[in-house]
Design a protein around this motif. Structure first.
Motif, PDB file in Angstrom:
ATOM      1  N   LEU A  13       0.827  -1.212   0.000  1.00 41.20           N
ATOM      2  CA  LEU A  13       0.000   0.000   0.000  1.00 41.20           C
ATOM      3  C   LEU A  13       0.858   1.257   0.000  1.00 41.20           C
ATOM      4  N   LYS A  14       0.384   2.268  -0.713  1.00 37.03           N
ATOM      5  CA  LYS A  14       1.035   3.575  -0.738  1.00 37.03           C
ATOM      6  C   LYS A  14       0.699   4.314   0.560  1.00 37.03           C
ATOM      7  N   PRO A  15       1.506   5.323   0.922  1.00 42.55           N
ATOM      8  CA  PRO A  15       1.265   6.040   2.183  1.00 42.55           C
ATOM      9  C   PRO A  15      -0.174   6.557   2.332  1.00 42.55           C
ATOM     10  N   LEU A  16      -0.760   7.099   1.286  1.00 49.52           N
ATOM     11  CA  LEU A  16      -2.135   7.588   1.381  1.00 49.52           C
ATOM     12  C   LEU A  16      -3.114   6.431   1.634  1.00 49.52           C
ATOM     13  N   GLU A  17      -2.846   5.282   1.036  1.00 49.90           N
ATOM     14  CA  GLU A  17      -3.691   4.105   1.247  1.00 49.90           C
ATOM     15  C   GLU A  17      -3.542   3.583   2.679  1.00 49.90           C
ATOM     16  N   ILE A  18      -2.318   3.639   3.210  1.00 42.72           N
ATOM     17  CA  ILE A  18      -2.079   3.241   4.605  1.00 42.72           C
ATOM     18  C   ILE A  18      -2.886   4.132   5.538  1.00 42.72           C
ATOM     19  N   LYS A  19      -2.884   5.427   5.285  1.00 41.58           N
ATOM     20  CA  LYS A  19      -3.662   6.354   6.118  1.00 41.58           C
ATOM     21  C   LYS A  19      -5.150   6.005   6.067  1.00 41.58           C
ATOM     22  N   PHE A  20      -5.637   5.651   4.899  1.00 43.67           N
ATOM     23  CA  PHE A  20      -7.047   5.293   4.743  1.00 43.67           C
ATOM     24  C   PHE A  20      -7.375   4.034   5.540  1.00 43.67           C
ATOM     25  N   VAL A  21      -6.535   3.008   5.414  1.00 45.13           N
ATOM     26  CA  VAL A  21      -6.750   1.750   6.141  1.00 45.13           C
ATOM     27  C   VAL A  21      -6.654   1.991   7.646  1.00 45.13           C
ATOM     28  N   ASP A  22      -5.680   2.768   8.062  1.00 48.52           N
ATOM     29  CA  ASP A  22      -5.529   3.084   9.484  1.00 48.52           C
ATOM     30  C   ASP A  22      -6.798   3.723  10.045  1.00 48.52           C
ATOM     31  N   GLY A  23      -7.465   4.488   9.211  1.00 50.73           N
ATOM     32  CA  GLY A  23      -8.695   5.153   9.646  1.00 50.73           C
ATOM     33  C   GLY A  23      -9.859   4.208   9.920  1.00 50.73           C
ATOM     34  N   VAL A  24      -9.836   3.016   9.339  1.00 52.17           N
ATOM     35  CA  VAL A  24     -10.938   2.064   9.578  1.00 52.17           C
ATOM     36  C   VAL A  24     -10.562   0.997  10.605  1.00 52.17           C
ATOM     37  N   MET A  25      -9.304   1.006  11.058  1.00 52.03           N
ATOM     38  CA  MET A  25      -8.885   0.015  12.055  1.00 52.03           C
ATOM     39  C   MET A  25      -9.160   0.543  13.462  1.00 52.03           C
ATOM     40  N   HIS A  26      -9.310  -0.379  14.379  1.00 49.36           N
ATOM     41  CA  HIS A  26      -9.609  -0.040  15.768  1.00 49.36           C
ATOM     42  C   HIS A  26      -8.420  -0.421  16.640  1.00 49.36           C
ATOM     43  N   GLU A  27      -8.218   0.332  17.689  1.00 53.24           N
ATOM     44  CA  GLU A  27      -7.127   0.053  18.611  1.00 53.24           C
ATOM     45  C   GLU A  27      -7.696  -0.607  19.859  1.00 53.24           C
ATOM     46  N   ARG A  28      -7.050  -1.693  20.290  1.00 52.43           N
ATOM     47  CA  ARG A  28      -7.463  -2.399  21.501  1.00 52.43           C
ATOM     48  C   ARG A  28      -6.234  -2.662  22.358  1.00 52.43           C
ATOM     49  N   ARG A  29      -6.407  -2.495  23.653  1.00 54.71           N
ATOM     50  CA  ARG A  29      -5.344  -2.797  24.611  1.00 54.71           C
ATOM     51  C   ARG A  29      -5.806  -3.965  25.481  1.00 54.71           C
ATOM     52  N   TYR A  30      -4.884  -4.868  25.748  1.00 49.47           N
ATOM     53  CA  TYR A  30      -5.190  -6.051  26.550  1.00 49.47           C
ATOM     54  C   TYR A  30      -4.243  -6.124  27.738  1.00 49.47           C
ATOM     55  N   LEU A  31      -4.780  -6.548  28.867  1.00 52.63           N
ATOM     56  CA  LEU A  31      -4.012  -6.712  30.093  1.00 52.63           C
ATOM     57  C   LEU A  31      -3.241  -8.029  30.044  1.00 52.63           C
ATOM     58  N   PRO A  32      -2.214  -8.153  30.894  1.00 55.85           N
ATOM     59  CA  PRO A  32      -1.476  -9.418  30.935  1.00 55.85           C
ATOM     60  C   PRO A  32      -2.407 -10.611  31.164  1.00 55.85           C
ATOM     61  N   ASP A  33      -2.233 -11.642  30.376  1.00 50.73           N
ATOM     62  CA  ASP A  33      -2.967 -12.899  30.461  1.00 50.73           C
ATOM     63  C   ASP A  33      -4.437 -12.800  30.024  1.00 50.73           C
ATOM     64  N   GLU A  34      -4.844 -11.659  29.480  1.00 47.06           N
ATOM     65  CA  GLU A  34      -6.230 -11.497  29.017  1.00 47.06           C
ATOM     66  C   GLU A  34      -6.428 -12.238  27.693  1.00 47.06           C
ATOM     67  N   ILE A  35      -7.571 -12.924  27.580  1.00 49.95           N
ATOM     68  CA  ILE A  35      -7.887 -13.644  26.349  1.00 49.95           C
ATOM     69  C   ILE A  35      -8.382 -12.649  25.300  1.00 49.95           C
ATOM     70  N   ILE A  36      -7.780 -12.686  24.132  1.00 50.41           N
ATOM     71  CA  ILE A  36      -8.164 -11.830  23.013  1.00 50.41           C
ATOM     72  C   ILE A  36      -9.329 -12.479  22.275  1.00 50.41           C
ATOM     73  N   PHE A  37      -9.189 -13.754  21.950  1.00 50.17           N
ATOM     74  CA  PHE A  37     -10.307 -14.568  21.485  1.00 50.17           C
ATOM     75  C   PHE A  37     -10.038 -16.012  21.885  1.00 50.17           C
ATOM     76  N   ASP A  38     -11.122 -16.764  21.978  1.00 49.04           N
ATOM     77  CA  ASP A  38     -11.006 -18.145  22.424  1.00 49.04           C
ATOM     78  C   ASP A  38     -11.279 -19.109  21.285  1.00 49.04           C
ATOM     79  N   GLU A  39     -10.687 -20.263  21.386  1.00 44.15           N
ATOM     80  CA  GLU A  39     -10.904 -21.331  20.423  1.00 44.15           C
ATOM     81  C   GLU A  39     -12.397 -21.641  20.345  1.00 44.15           C
ATOM     82  N   GLY A  40     -12.922 -21.733  19.132  1.00 42.59           N
ATOM     83  CA  GLY A  40     -14.332 -22.037  18.931  1.00 42.59           C
ATOM     84  C   GLY A  40     -15.220 -20.813  18.759  1.00 42.59           C
TER      85      GLY A  40
END
Length: 160
Positions: A27-54
């Motif tokens: 991706l070109k820099p302008l395309e990266i900026k566009f994609v970054d705009g639709v992504m979400h930021e999440r922070r997780y604590l130590p040992d926190e499950i992000i997603f589980d099997e199943g």
């Protein structure tokens, strides 16, 4: 500067991290900026499950900081598959369908992830076909490479 409009836009540290990820490398820099705009930021604590099997897969995750442990229950025991560092991504098949997760993802210490939801990816493909094409091609290549490794017997274990 007369030709200032030709200059590439400057990228934030997060956008540089995205651009250095194999999924977004073309991706070109302008395309990266566009994609970054639709992504979400999440922070997780130590040992926190992000997603589980199943669980239903809904998003792809990119490790921005910290580490993530990928494990799976095999014959009743939890087995380590991989430990991912910044720049890695996982959960990529969730961009394609809502099949159950094949493994568990858990934060090792605190971590920050950029999350790319399937609905946002599908909307991006409709609004900007070029960006959607580039990401889809990189995703297909990544999945193909993983399949080749598995067929060769040198399996690269990841969460799908």
């Amino acid at each position: 500067m007369i030709f200032g409009f030709l200059k590439s836009p400057s990228l934030s540290p997060r956008q540089h991290r995205l651009q250095n990820t194999p999924l977004f490398r073309t991706l070109k820099p302008l395309e990266i900026k566009f994609v970054d705009g639709v992504m979400h930021e999440r922070r997780y604590l130590p040992d926190e499950i992000i997603f589980d099997e199943g669980e239903e897969g809904q998003a792809l995750y990119l490790v921005m900081s910290g580490r993530v442990r990928i494990s799976r229950t095999i014959h009743g025991n939890r087995q380590l598959l991989n430990e991912l560092e910044p720049g890695s991504f996982f959960g990529d098949l969730a961009l394609l369908d809502d099949s159950p997760r094949s493994a568990q993802a858990r934060a090792l210490g605190g971590c920050e992830l950029a999350v790319f939801f399937r609905d946002d990816f599908l909307a991006l493909m409709e609004t900007d076909a070029v960006i959607g094409y580039k990401i889809s091609l990189a995703l297909a290549r990544h999945i193909g490479q993983r399949l080749r490794y598995q067929l060769d017997g040198s399996a690269q274990l990841e969460a799908l």
